[in-house]
Design a protein around this motif. Structure first.
Motif, PDB file in Angstrom:
ATOM      1  N   ALA A  16      36.334  90.126  91.164  1.00 23.51           N
ATOM      2  CA  ALA A  16      36.885  88.959  91.847  1.00 23.51           C
ATOM      3  C   ALA A  16      37.126  89.242  93.325  1.00 23.51           C
ATOM      4  O   ALA A  16      36.783  88.434  94.201  1.00 23.51           O
ATOM      5  N   VAL A 168      42.767  83.687  94.755  1.00 20.84           N
ATOM      6  CA  VAL A 168      42.325  84.373  93.532  1.00 20.84           C
ATOM      7  C   VAL A 168      43.292  85.465  93.063  1.00 20.84           C
ATOM      8  O   VAL A 168      43.444  85.657  91.842  1.00 20.84           O
ATOM      9  N   VAL A 210      40.366  81.483  86.573  1.00 22.09           N
ATOM     10  CA  VAL A 210      40.234  82.919  86.823  1.00 22.09           C
ATOM     11  C   VAL A 210      40.985  83.710  85.761  1.00 22.09           C
ATOM     12  O   VAL A 210      40.471  84.684  85.198  1.00 22.09           O
ATOM     13  N   ALA A 311      35.065  87.335  88.919  1.00 18.46           N
ATOM     14  CA  ALA A 311      35.932  87.554  87.761  1.00 18.46           C
ATOM     15  C   ALA A 311      35.182  87.301  86.457  1.00 18.46           C
ATOM     16  O   ALA A 311      35.396  87.990  85.449  1.00 18.46           O
TER      17      ALA A 311
END
Length: 351
Positions: A16, A168, A210, A311
């Motif tokens: 990620a 994120v 995520v 991710a």
């Protein structure tokens, strides 16, 4: 490329962070350019917008690293620490690819200016900024400052993608938490610079996706499962709700024509563009090339796509030459490594 059915938690977290940087660096050179006016991007290029060599990332990655570094340092959610990192980046080039801030969104510039004049500055290993005259600040005082900031900036005209592009680490750090908790922290992280609810909801929906990829490890959910998870999110914001309720099935978003996808800096468009690229492709590389070639705010839609896709597919799925070609790849790698360790420690403590 077929999706690897088994991707470790470590690979997803590091994927990620690297995914953001790679997507950002690929899109940066064609930022501000209209779709179809430039040659197809398939690798790193010189960024003529800021006279940067190939492989350089921009503010999207710098702010993502600042947020990740805050979790590494504070081991919890700290609005003050996040803001101090952002200010150090803006003022002194902390966690910048070039050791100075060369690109910053208008709203981020305004809101960080507000915070900078009211918060104590902190020294960082990569920043020469000195402490300001402000002393320690309490949580209550910080909350009051946030309320005052909201009076000026909690407006629908302030709906850029500047908080979504960096968010994120929220999905990573809170991956095992409830959707409600992820939503809470997504809003809190967003409002520091982008307090309008549209921004917070976009961040929350994204971070829940995520987190879902991480919580599924080592199994990889299908794109159908990912789409179903996204559809579970209940948007309150009317613009987000109307935009995404048109997608009843995975095929609806997968088959949407490129001409109907905007890659502007409007947060709703940026989220849609990143999700469209993610759901309409089968590898990190394919989706990244698709999204950055939309042009316009190409670095940011690339970064947003890259965080989710990194991710989902994992670190090894990102082309090796893209990872190796990143300028200051050791900085990205260090923060990815340390964030993974902090998340593992947190998970062990919560067991």
């Amino acid at each position: 490329m077929a999706t690897d059915a088994s991707v470790t938690l470590e690979s997803r977290i590091k994927g990620a962070i690297h995914g953001v940087a790679v997507g950002d660096a690929l899109g940066g050179p064609v930022e501000f350019q209209r779709r179809g006016t430039f040659g197809k991007v398939t690798g790193y290029q010189m960024n003529m917008n800021f006279n940067l060599p190939p492989g350089c990332w921009t503010d999207d990655t710098s702010m993502t690293l600042c947020l990740a570094q805050s979790f590494i340092t504070a081991r919890t959610f700290s609005a003050l620490d996040q803001l101090q990192n952002y200010i150090a980046w803006h003022k002194s080039g902390y966690l910048s690819v070039s050791d100075y801030c060369f690109d910053i969104g208008n709203l981020t510039l305004q809101t960080l200016g507000y915070w900078n004049s009211r918060l104590p500055r902190k020294n960082t290993n990569e920043s020469s900024s000195s402490h300001s005259d402000h002393g320690p600040i309490s949580d209550e005082a910080l909350a009051t400052l946030q309320t005052n900031l909201n009076k000026n900036f909690k407006r629908s005209i302030f709906c850029g993608n500047g908080s979504l592009m960096r968010t994120v680490p929220i999905g990573l750090f809170y991956f095992s938490s409830s959707p409600e908790e992820i939503t809470k922290y997504s809003h809190l992280a967003s409002e520091l610079t982008h307090p309008y609810p549209t921004n917070g909801e976009a961040c929350a929906a994204y971070c829940i996706l995520v987190a879902y990829t991480l919580s599924s490890s080592p199994n990889t959910p299908s794109k159908q499962d990912m789409f179903a998870k996204f559809k579970e999110f209940q948007f309150d914001d009317p613009t987000l709700k109307s935009r995404f309720e048109t997608y009843d099935t995975l095929a609806d978003i997968r088959d949407r024509p490129e001409k109907n996808i905007s890659s502007s800096g409007y947060v709703v468009n940026s989220l849609e563009a990143a999700l469209w690229a993610f759901f309409s492709t089968d590898s990190y590389q394919e989706g990244c090339i698709r999204v950055v070639n939309l042009g316009d705010d190409a670095d940011t839609v690339g970064a947003i796509y890259g965080g989710l896709a990194g991710a989902y597919y994992g670190l090894d799925a990102i082309p090796a030459d893209w990872k190796e070609g990143l300028v200051k790849k050791e900085v990205v790698g260090r923060i990815a490594d340390e964030l993974y360790q902090v998340i593992i420690e947190r998970e062990q403590q919560n067991q």
